[in-house]
Scaffold this motif. Structure first.
Motif, short mmCIF file in Angstrom:
data_model
loop_
_atom_site.label_atom_id
_atom_site.label_comp_id
_atom_site.label_asym_id
_atom_site.label_seq_id
_atom_site.Cartn_x
_atom_site.Cartn_y
_atom_site.Cartn_z
N GLY A 160 0.92 -1.24 0.06
CA GLY A 160 -0.09 -0.09 0.06
C GLY A 160 0.79 1.30 0.17
N ILE A 161 0.59 2.18 -1.11
CA ILE A 161 1.63 3.29 -1.13
C ILE A 161 0.63 4.23 -0.93
CG2 ILE A 161 2.74 4.92 -2.73
CD1 ILE A 161 3.72 2.25 -4.39
N PRO A 162 0.89 5.06 0.43
CA PRO A 162 -0.18 6.18 0.51
C PRO A 162 0.19 7.27 -0.29
CG PRO A 162 1.54 6.32 2.18
CD PRO A 162 1.82 4.94 1.51
N PHE A 163 -0.97 8.19 -0.49
CA PHE A 163 -0.69 9.39 -1.41
C PHE A 163 0.66 10.01 -1.11
CE2 PHE A 163 -1.25 14.00 -1.85
CZ PHE A 163 -1.14 13.98 -3.22
N LEU A 164 1.47 10.36 -2.05
CA LEU A 164 2.56 11.02 -1.80
C LEU A 164 2.73 12.05 -2.12
CD1 LEU A 164 4.79 8.04 -3.03
CD2 LEU A 164 4.35 8.48 -0.66
N VAL A 190 8.49 11.02 -6.63
CA VAL A 190 8.50 10.24 -5.51
C VAL A 190 7.77 8.83 -5.65
CG1 VAL A 190 8.68 12.08 -3.82
CG2 VAL A 190 6.42 11.40 -5.09
N LEU A 191 6.90 8.55 -6.55
CA LEU A 191 6.42 7.29 -6.78
C LEU A 191 7.45 6.25 -7.40
CD1 LEU A 191 2.72 7.61 -7.99
CD2 LEU A 191 3.62 6.08 -6.53
N ALA A 192 8.44 7.06 -8.28
CA ALA A 192 9.61 6.06 -9.02
C ALA A 192 10.33 5.37 -7.86
CB ALA A 192 10.33 6.72 -9.89
N GLU A 193 10.43 6.27 -6.54
CA GLU A 193 11.42 5.84 -5.55
C GLU A 193 10.59 4.88 -4.79
OE1 GLU A 193 14.14 5.04 -2.41
OE2 GLU A 193 14.42 5.68 -4.79
N ALA A 194 9.38 5.13 -4.52
CA ALA A 194 8.23 4.10 -3.79
C ALA A 194 8.38 2.87 -4.35
CB ALA A 194 7.06 4.67 -3.68
N MET A 195 8.18 2.80 -5.69
CA MET A 195 8.01 1.42 -6.52
C MET A 195 9.61 0.88 -6.47
SD MET A 195 5.17 0.82 -7.25
CE MET A 195 5.70 -0.84 -8.30
N ALA A 246 -2.03 2.48 -5.21
CA ALA A 246 -1.53 3.80 -5.39
C ALA A 246 -2.36 4.85 -5.74
CB ALA A 246 -0.34 3.65 -6.26
N HIS A 247 -2.56 5.90 -5.16
CA HIS A 247 -3.27 7.14 -5.52
C HIS A 247 -2.69 7.97 -6.13
CE1 HIS A 247 -7.27 8.83 -4.30
NE2 HIS A 247 -6.68 9.97 -4.72
N ALA A 248 -2.86 8.16 -7.58
CA ALA A 248 -1.91 8.90 -8.39
C ALA A 248 -2.97 9.30 -9.73
CB ALA A 248 -0.76 8.55 -8.59
N PHE A 249 -2.40 10.31 -10.32
CA PHE A 249 -2.72 10.50 -11.81
C PHE A 249 -1.51 10.08 -12.77
CE2 PHE A 249 -5.33 13.89 -14.33
CZ PHE A 249 -5.09 13.18 -15.55
N VAL A 250 -2.10 8.76 -13.50
CA VAL A 250 -1.05 8.00 -14.33
C VAL A 250 -1.38 8.65 -15.52
CG1 VAL A 250 -0.38 5.83 -15.06
CG2 VAL A 250 -1.01 6.24 -12.62
N GLY A 306 3.18 22.40 -8.62
CA GLY A 306 4.12 23.17 -9.76
C GLY A 306 3.86 22.80 -11.10
N GLY A 307 2.72 22.26 -11.38
CA GLY A 307 2.06 22.04 -12.67
C GLY A 307 2.39 20.50 -13.26
N VAL A 308 3.00 19.84 -12.33
CA VAL A 308 3.29 18.37 -12.63
C VAL A 308 2.69 17.49 -11.83
CG1 VAL A 308 5.33 16.95 -12.71
CG2 VAL A 308 5.72 18.94 -13.15
N GLN A 309 1.72 16.76 -12.48
CA GLN A 309 0.80 15.57 -11.57
C GLN A 309 1.19 14.31 -12.02
OE1 GLN A 309 -3.15 16.17 -11.28
NE2 GLN A 309 -3.46 16.75 -13.49
N ASP A 310 1.27 14.27 -13.69
CA ASP A 310 1.33 12.74 -14.14
C ASP A 310 2.37 12.08 -13.69
OD1 ASP A 310 -0.77 14.77 -15.73
OD2 ASP A 310 -0.17 13.54 -17.37
N VAL A 311 2.07 10.52 -13.71
CA VAL A 311 2.95 9.59 -13.34
C VAL A 311 3.12 8.75 -14.73
CG1 VAL A 311 3.67 7.81 -11.97
CG2 VAL A 311 2.90 10.07 -10.95
N PRO A 312 4.11 8.38 -15.37
CA PRO A 312 3.99 7.49 -16.37
C PRO A 312 3.82 5.95 -15.66
CG PRO A 312 6.44 8.09 -15.82
CD PRO A 312 5.36 8.89 -15.08
#
Length: 381
Positions: free
Chosen positions: A128-132, A152-157, A176-180, A195-201
Motif C-alpha cells: 500500500g503506497i499512501p498518497f505521496l 517520489v512514486l518511482a522511488e516508492a516503487m 497507489a493513489h495518483a494521476f497516471v 508546480g504544474g506536474v502531476q502525471d506519473v508514467p
C-alpha cells in the motif's frame, strides 16, 4: 486468489449540497454481497476512503458499518489514504485493526512492508503506497532531488520491487493513489498538481502483477495490470454516463490470470435538461427523470426568478441551474471596455440587463436616480 479493487469512496461527500450518506452506505454495503457470492479473498481501497481529512461522526459510522460487513463476508481489507484523507488519522489504530483483518497502510516508512496473504499457490504480497505529496515525500524517502509525483512514486516503487525481489515466488499487488499518464479525469476530482506536474508514467508500475489505482473517478484500463476502479458513486454531472463498477482481479499460480467488471447499483441517476422554465415544468416527456439528480440549463430570454425552487416543485432532486438565454450572451463581460465613457445610470442599467435579460422599467429607473443623487449628496458632504 481473488482481489476486489475499489477506490475513492469519499464517504461524507455531498452532491450540490445534498447529503449522500444513505446512497453511499447502500452501494458500499453491496460489496459484502459480492465478496460472499464471488468468494473474494481481499478487498483493496486505493485511497480517499473519506472525503475530508477530518470526517464527521456520521461519515465515520457509515464507513465502520461498511467495513464490518465486508470483513464479516470473509475478505481481508487493505486500505491506503488518498489526497482527501488524513494519513495520520486513518492509520491511528492500524496496529490493532490488522489483527481483525483490516490492514491500514498509511505510513511512507511502511510502503515496502506488504500485507502478506496466501492461497494454495503460495504467498501474495499486497503493498500500500499512501498518497505521496512530493515536497513531504521526497524528504521522507531520502530523495531530495526527486521531481514531482513521478519522482517520489518511482522511488516508492523501487523500494517495493526491491522488497519483492527477496520474496521468491510471491505474487504482487500494489495500491497507489495518483494521476497516471493516459487516465481520463472528470470534474469531481481535486487536482494533485504541484508546480504544474502531476502525471506519473505507467511504466513506473511495471514488474508487479496488478496495480490497483485510485484518484480518477471513472473506471479505466491503462494496461492489463494497471487499472482505475473509479468511484462507486457519481460525484459530478460529468459522470452522468459512467457505469459505476469495481474490478475483480484473479491471481493464478503465475500471476495475473484475469480481470472482470462487477457492476454497482445506481442509487439515484444523474440527468441534464435544457429549455425554458415554463415548458420544463409541464412537458410530459421529462417525467422519466423526475426522480433523478438534475442539472438544468434555462434558455429563457429573461432570467426566471426563483428558478431552482420552482423546478423542485416538479423535480424534487433538481440541484443545479444555470441560465443561458437562447441566442443571447452567456455571461462573459469585458467590464472595463463596456463601461468606459458611460454614466453611472447607464452602467447600472447595463448591469441589470445583463443579469436579467431586460432593461429596467421607469419605476426602477426612478429608484436608481434617487440612489445616485443620495450618494452624490453624501460624497459632497
Amino acid at each position: 486468489m481473488k482481489i476486489l479493487h475499489t477506490s475513492d469512496w469519499h464517504v461524507g461527500r455531498t452532491f450540490h449540497g445534498r447529503d449522500l450518506l444513505r446512497e453511499q452506505e447502500s452501494v458500499l454495503s453491496g460489496l459484502a454481497d459480492t465478496v460472499a457470492d464471488e468468494r473474494v479473498d481481499a478487498v483493496v481501497v486505493s485511497g480517499d476512503l473519506f472525503d475530508r481529512a477530518v470526517p464527521n461522526a456520521e461519515a465515520v459510522a457509515v464507513c465502520a458499518r461498511v467495513l464490518k460487513r465486508v470483513r464479516a463476508a470473509g475478505a481481508q481489507i487493505v486500505v491506503t489514504p488518498g489526497n482527501h484523507d488524513s494519513a495520520a488519522r486513518l492509520g491511528f489504530l492500524g496496529a490493532f485493526t490488522e489483527a481483525g483483518g483490516l490492514h491500514l497502510r498509511t505510513r511512507i516508512a511502511d510502503l515496502a512492508e506488504p500485507v502478506l496473504l496466501a492461497d494454495e499457490h503460495g504467498p501474495v504480497a499486497v503493498y500500500g503506497i499512501p498518497f505521496l505529496e512530493p515536497e513531504t515525500a521526497r524528504q521522507a524517502l531520502g530523495v531530495p532531488d526527486a521531481k514531482g509525483h513521478a519522482g517520489v512514486l518511482a522511488e516508492a516503487m523501487r523500494r517495493v520491487k526491491e522488497d519483492l525481489a527477496g520474496r521468491r515466488g510471491a505474487r504482487s499487488v500494489v495500491l497507489a493513489h495518483a494521476f497516471v499518464t493516459g487516465g481520463e479525469p472528470c470534474e469531481s476530482e481535486r487536482t494533485i498538481a504541484v508546480g504544474g506536474v502531476q502525471d506519473v508514467p505507467g511504466g513506473v508500475f511495471s514488474g508487479v502483477d496488478y496495480a490497483a489505482l485510485g484518484h480518477l473517478h471513472g473506471q479505466q484500463t491503462l494496461a492489463e495490470h494497471l487499472r482505475y476502479s473509479g468511484s462507486p458513486v457519481a460525484y459530478s454531472f460529468s459522470e452522468a454516463r459512467h457505469h459505476k463498477q469495481v474490478w475483480l482481479a484473479e491471481l493464478g499460480p503465475e500471476g495475473l490470470a484475469g480481470v472482470e467488471k462487477r457492476a454497482l447499483p445506481v442509487p439515484r441517476a444523474l440527468s441534464t435538461l435544457s429549455g425554458e422554465l415554463e415548458d420544463l415544468l409541464v412537458a410530459p416527456e421529462h417525467e422519466d427523470v423526475a426522480d433523478h439528480f438534475l442539472s438544468v440549463t434555462l434558455t429563457d430570454r429573461v432570467r426566471p426568478l426563483d428558478a431552482l425552487r420552482r423546478l423542485q416543485s416538479r423535480f424534487a432532486h433538481a440541484v443545479h441551474v444555470e441560465w443561458r438565454p437562447e441566442g443571447g450572451r452567456t455571461g462573459e463581460l469585458r467590464f472595463a471596455e463596456r463601461v468606459r465613457g458611460h454614466t453611472d445610470e447607464e452602467v447600472a442599467c447595463c448591469f441589470l440587463e445583463d443579469v436579467r435579460g431586460e432593461r429596467p422599467g421607469e419605476r426602477e429607473l426612478g429608484l436608481l436616480r434617487e440612489a445616485f443623487a443620495a450618494a452624490a449628496r453624501e460624497e459632497t458632504a
